[in-house]
Write a protein that holds these residues in place. Structure first.
Motif, PDB file in Angstrom:
ATOM      1  N   GLN A  35      -8.588   0.922  14.106  1.00 10.60           N
ATOM      2  CA  GLN A  35      -8.910  -0.127  13.291  1.00 10.60           C
ATOM      3  C   GLN A  35      -8.647   0.060  11.708  1.00 10.60           C
ATOM      4  O   GLN A  35      -7.840  -0.785  11.222  1.00 10.60           O
ATOM      5  CB  GLN A  35     -10.360  -0.454  13.084  1.00 10.60           C
ATOM      6  CG  GLN A  35     -10.911  -1.407  14.528  1.00 10.60           C
ATOM      7  CD  GLN A  35     -12.185  -1.845  14.277  1.00 10.60           C
ATOM      8  OE1 GLN A  35     -13.082  -1.275  13.360  1.00 10.60           O
ATOM      9  NE2 GLN A  35     -13.181  -2.039  15.470  1.00 10.60           N
ATOM     10  N   ALA A  38      -4.621   0.059  11.839  1.00 15.47           N
ATOM     11  CA  ALA A  38      -4.352  -1.470  11.919  1.00 15.47           C
ATOM     12  C   ALA A  38      -4.535  -2.177  10.323  1.00 15.47           C
ATOM     13  O   ALA A  38      -3.567  -2.735  10.222  1.00 15.47           O
ATOM     14  CB  ALA A  38      -5.092  -2.052  13.064  1.00 15.47           C
ATOM     15  N   ALA A  39      -5.566  -1.629   9.875  1.00 15.71           N
ATOM     16  CA  ALA A  39      -5.686  -2.244   8.346  1.00 15.71           C
ATOM     17  C   ALA A  39      -4.710  -2.002   7.508  1.00 15.71           C
ATOM     18  O   ALA A  39      -3.994  -2.629   6.856  1.00 15.71           O
ATOM     19  CB  ALA A  39      -7.170  -2.140   7.894  1.00 15.71           C
ATOM     20  N   ARG A  41      -1.782  -0.712   8.232  1.00 11.81           N
ATOM     21  CA  ARG A  41      -0.553  -1.391   8.875  1.00 11.81           C
ATOM     22  C   ARG A  41      -0.602  -2.823   8.131  1.00 11.81           C
ATOM     23  O   ARG A  41       0.727  -3.286   7.731  1.00 11.81           O
ATOM     24  CB  ARG A  41      -0.335  -1.316  10.147  1.00 11.81           C
ATOM     25  CG  ARG A  41       0.995  -1.747  10.615  1.00 11.81           C
ATOM     26  CD  ARG A  41       1.326  -2.001  12.008  1.00 11.81           C
ATOM     27  NE  ARG A  41       2.397  -2.475  12.692  1.00 11.81           N
ATOM     28  CZ  ARG A  41       3.357  -2.105  13.041  1.00 11.81           C
ATOM     29  NH1 ARG A  41       3.334  -0.578  13.336  1.00 11.81           N
ATOM     30  NH2 ARG A  41       4.369  -2.584  13.308  1.00 11.81           N
ATOM     31  N   ALA A  42      -1.431  -3.450   8.318  1.00 11.10           N
ATOM     32  CA  ALA A  42      -1.484  -4.831   7.788  1.00 11.10           C
ATOM     33  C   ALA A  42      -1.215  -5.021   6.240  1.00 11.10           C
ATOM     34  O   ALA A  42      -0.378  -5.640   5.805  1.00 11.10           O
ATOM     35  CB  ALA A  42      -2.648  -5.498   8.366  1.00 11.10           C
ATOM     36  N   GLU A  45       2.315  -4.152   5.508  1.00 13.67           N
ATOM     37  CA  GLU A  45       3.282  -5.267   5.812  1.00 13.67           C
ATOM     38  C   GLU A  45       3.199  -6.411   4.864  1.00 13.67           C
ATOM     39  O   GLU A  45       4.160  -7.009   4.468  1.00 13.67           O
ATOM     40  CB  GLU A  45       2.970  -5.942   7.351  1.00 13.67           C
ATOM     41  CG  GLU A  45       3.488  -4.741   8.282  1.00 13.67           C
ATOM     42  CD  GLU A  45       3.090  -5.333   9.533  1.00 13.67           C
ATOM     43  OE1 GLU A  45       2.264  -6.031   9.856  1.00 13.67           O
ATOM     44  OE2 GLU A  45       3.743  -4.521  10.755  1.00 13.67           O
ATOM     45  N   THR A  46       1.922  -6.644   4.433  1.00 14.00           N
ATOM     46  CA  THR A  46       1.821  -7.641   3.275  1.00 14.00           C
ATOM     47  C   THR A  46       2.372  -7.291   1.866  1.00 14.00           C
ATOM     48  O   THR A  46       2.954  -8.060   1.433  1.00 14.00           O
ATOM     49  CB  THR A  46       0.118  -7.862   2.880  1.00 14.00           C
ATOM     50  OG1 THR A  46      -0.414  -8.283   4.171  1.00 14.00           O
ATOM     51  CG2 THR A  46      -0.179  -9.077   2.118  1.00 14.00           C
TER      52      THR A  46
END
Length: 107
Positions: A35, A38-39, A41-42, A45-46
Motif C-alpha cells: 500500500q 502504491a501510494a 508510486r501514485a 506519477e502525479t
C-alpha cells in the motif's frame, strides 16, 4: 508415554499457532508495504504528470511568444516593403511625367 504424546501434540499445536501468527503478521506487513509503495508510486506519477504539464505549458508559452515575435517582425517588414514600394511608385510616376514632358517638348 501418553503424557509424552500429549506434550508432543501440545508443542505441535503451539508451533502451528506461532507459524500461523507469523504468516498473518507477514501478510499484514507485506500488505502495508504494498500500500505504501502504491501510494508513493501514485504520488510520483502525479508529480511527473504535473511536471510534464508545466514543461509543456512553458513550451507552449515559448512557442506562442516566438510566433508573436515573428508576426511583429513580419508586419514591420511588410510595412517597410509597402512604404518602399510607394516610394518607388512615386519616383516612377515622377520619371514618367518627366519622360512625357520631354517627349511632348521634343515633338
Amino acid at each position: 508415554s501418553k503424557d509424552f504424546e500429549d506434550e508432543k501434540v501440545g508443542i505441535s499445536l503451539k508451533v502451528d499457532s506461532v507459524e500461523q501468527n507469523l504468516n498473518e503478521r507477514l501478510a499484514w506487513a507485506r500488505n502495508q508495504y504494498e500500500q505504501k509503495l502504491a501510494a508513493q508510486r501514485a504520488a510520483f506519477e502525479t508529480r511527473l504528470l504535473n511536471e510534464r504539464a508545466l514543461f509543456q505549458g512553458k513550451k507552449n508559452e515559448e512557442i506562442d511568444s516566438a510566433i508573436k515575435e515573428m508576426k511583429i517582425k513580419w508586419n514591420t517588414l511588410r510595412h517597410t516593403l509597402e512604404t518602399n514600394l510607394e516610394d518607388v511608385n512615386t519616383v516612377l510616376a515622377g520619371k514618367e511625367r518627366d519622360l512625357q514632358r520631354i517627349t511632348t517638348y521634343n515633338v
